[in-house]
Write a protein that holds these residues in place. Structure first.
Motif, mmCIF file in Angstrom:
data_model
loop_
_atom_site.group_PDB
_atom_site.id
_atom_site.type_symbol
_atom_site.label_atom_id
_atom_site.label_comp_id
_atom_site.label_asym_id
_atom_site.label_seq_id
_atom_site.Cartn_x
_atom_site.Cartn_y
_atom_site.Cartn_z
ATOM 1 N N MET A 104 0.818 -1.195 0.000
ATOM 2 C CA MET A 104 0.000 0.000 0.000
ATOM 3 C C MET A 104 0.862 1.259 0.000
ATOM 4 N N GLN A 105 1.982 1.200 0.697
ATOM 5 C CA GLN A 105 2.863 2.356 0.727
ATOM 6 C C GLN A 105 3.421 2.662 -0.659
ATOM 7 N N GLN A 106 3.690 1.600 -1.439
ATOM 8 C CA GLN A 106 4.196 1.812 -2.796
ATOM 9 C C GLN A 106 3.169 2.553 -3.644
ATOM 10 N N VAL A 107 1.909 2.189 -3.517
ATOM 11 C CA VAL A 107 0.848 2.824 -4.308
ATOM 12 C C VAL A 107 0.742 4.296 -3.949
ATOM 13 N N LEU A 108 0.742 4.614 -2.666
ATOM 14 C CA LEU A 108 0.641 6.006 -2.239
ATOM 15 C C LEU A 108 1.859 6.820 -2.656
ATOM 16 N N LEU A 109 3.023 6.226 -2.552
ATOM 17 C CA LEU A 109 4.240 6.914 -2.963
ATOM 18 C C LEU A 109 4.240 7.162 -4.474
ATOM 19 N N PHE A 110 3.835 6.160 -5.237
ATOM 20 C CA PHE A 110 3.782 6.299 -6.686
ATOM 21 C C PHE A 110 2.747 7.348 -7.097
ATOM 22 N N ALA A 111 1.598 7.368 -6.425
ATOM 23 C CA ALA A 111 0.571 8.376 -6.715
ATOM 24 C C ALA A 111 1.090 9.776 -6.401
ATOM 25 N N THR A 112 1.857 9.898 -5.345
ATOM 26 C CA THR A 112 2.437 11.189 -4.991
ATOM 27 C C THR A 112 3.435 11.658 -6.039
ATOM 28 N N VAL A 113 4.169 10.735 -6.615
ATOM 29 C CA VAL A 113 5.178 11.087 -7.606
ATOM 30 C C VAL A 113 4.542 11.530 -8.921
ATOM 31 N N ILE A 114 3.489 10.855 -9.368
ATOM 32 C CA ILE A 114 2.897 11.206 -10.663
ATOM 33 C C ILE A 114 1.810 12.272 -10.562
ATOM 34 N N SER A 115 1.396 12.621 -9.366
ATOM 35 C CA SER A 115 0.339 13.618 -9.189
ATOM 36 C C SER A 115 0.669 14.981 -9.791
ATOM 37 N N PRO A 116 1.880 15.528 -9.629
ATOM 38 C CA PRO A 116 2.168 16.823 -10.263
ATOM 39 C C PRO A 116 2.103 16.772 -11.788
ATOM 40 N N PHE A 117 2.524 15.663 -12.361
ATOM 41 C CA PHE A 117 2.430 15.496 -13.812
ATOM 42 C C PHE A 117 0.971 15.526 -14.262
ATOM 43 N N VAL A 118 0.126 14.786 -13.569
ATOM 44 C CA VAL A 118 -1.299 14.737 -13.914
ATOM 45 C C VAL A 118 -1.931 16.113 -13.740
ATOM 46 N N PHE A 119 -1.590 16.803 -12.663
ATOM 47 C CA PHE A 119 -2.122 18.137 -12.421
ATOM 48 C C PHE A 119 -1.741 19.086 -13.559
ATOM 49 N N GLY A 120 -0.495 19.026 -14.001
ATOM 50 C CA GLY A 120 -0.044 19.879 -15.102
ATOM 51 C C GLY A 120 -0.775 19.592 -16.399
ATOM 52 N N VAL A 121 -0.974 18.323 -16.706
ATOM 53 C CA VAL A 121 -1.687 17.965 -17.938
ATOM 54 C C VAL A 121 -3.137 18.431 -17.870
ATOM 55 N N ILE A 122 -3.764 18.298 -16.722
ATOM 56 C CA ILE A 122 -5.152 18.753 -16.566
ATOM 57 C C ILE A 122 -5.248 20.258 -16.752
ATOM 58 N N GLU A 123 -4.297 21.000 -16.218
ATOM 59 C CA GLU A 123 -4.321 22.457 -16.404
ATOM 60 C C GLU A 123 -4.167 22.828 -17.875
ATOM 61 N N VAL A 124 -3.325 22.120 -18.593
ATOM 62 C CA VAL A 124 -3.167 22.373 -20.034
ATOM 63 C C VAL A 124 -4.464 22.058 -20.769
ATOM 64 N N VAL A 125 -5.102 20.949 -20.421
ATOM 65 C CA VAL A 125 -6.362 20.567 -21.065
ATOM 66 C C VAL A 125 -7.444 21.599 -20.781
ATOM 67 N N LYS A 126 -7.508 22.094 -19.542
ATOM 68 C CA LYS A 126 -8.523 23.092 -19.192
ATOM 69 C C LYS A 126 -8.320 24.395 -19.955
ATOM 70 N N LYS A 127 -7.068 24.777 -20.179
ATOM 71 C CA LYS A 127 -6.797 26.022 -20.897
ATOM 72 C C LYS A 127 -6.939 25.863 -22.410
ATOM 73 N N ALA A 128 -6.683 24.676 -22.920
ATOM 74 C CA ALA A 128 -6.657 24.476 -24.367
ATOM 75 C C ALA A 128 -8.029 24.164 -24.967
ATOM 76 N N PHE A 129 -8.868 23.475 -24.218
ATOM 77 C CA PHE A 129 -10.144 23.021 -24.764
ATOM 78 C C PHE A 129 -11.307 23.583 -23.970
ATOM 79 N N ARG A 130 -12.397 23.765 -24.644
ATOM 80 C CA ARG A 130 -13.628 24.240 -24.001
ATOM 81 C C ARG A 130 -14.476 23.025 -23.671
ATOM 82 N N ILE A 131 -14.362 22.566 -22.440
ATOM 83 C CA ILE A 131 -15.102 21.387 -22.005
ATOM 84 C C ILE A 131 -15.950 21.763 -20.787
#
Length: 91
Positions: A1-28
């Motif tokens: 379980m610790q591996q899953v939480l650690l891995f989620a913490t590592v990729i979370s900033p990447f996902v956040f950045g992609v979501i911000e780009v999607v929100k700015k680029a597309f009208r959804i």
């Protein structure tokens, strides 16, 4: 379980950045943004197979967790109106 939480913490900033780009680029619609964030997190978790030796289901769960943290879990239950990219019309 610790591996899953650690891995989620590592990729979370990447996902956040992609979501911000999607929100700015597309009208959804704003109420679809958490669902899109979960999908992007899921894809990011599964696509990160060269960086970890976790099995695919654990990476997928970590990706979904990262996607939910990218938008905030509370946004899923809120009824949101409008679009992510507003049209600038001054009529």
């Amino acid at each position: 379980m610790q591996q899953v939480l650690l891995f989620a913490t590592v990729i979370s900033p990447f996902v956040f950045g992609v979501i911000e780009v999607v929100k700015k680029a597309f009208r959804i619609p704003k109420n679809y943004i958490p669902l899109i964030s979960m999908g992007i997190g899921l894809l990011a978790g599964v696509a990160a197979f060269p960086f970890t030796d976790m099995e695919i289901m654990l990476r997928a769960w970590a990706g979904v967790g990262a996607g939910l943290s990218g938008t905030g879990l509370f946004e899923i239950v809120n009824k949101r109106e409008g679009f992510s990219k507003q049209e600038n019309s001054e009529e």
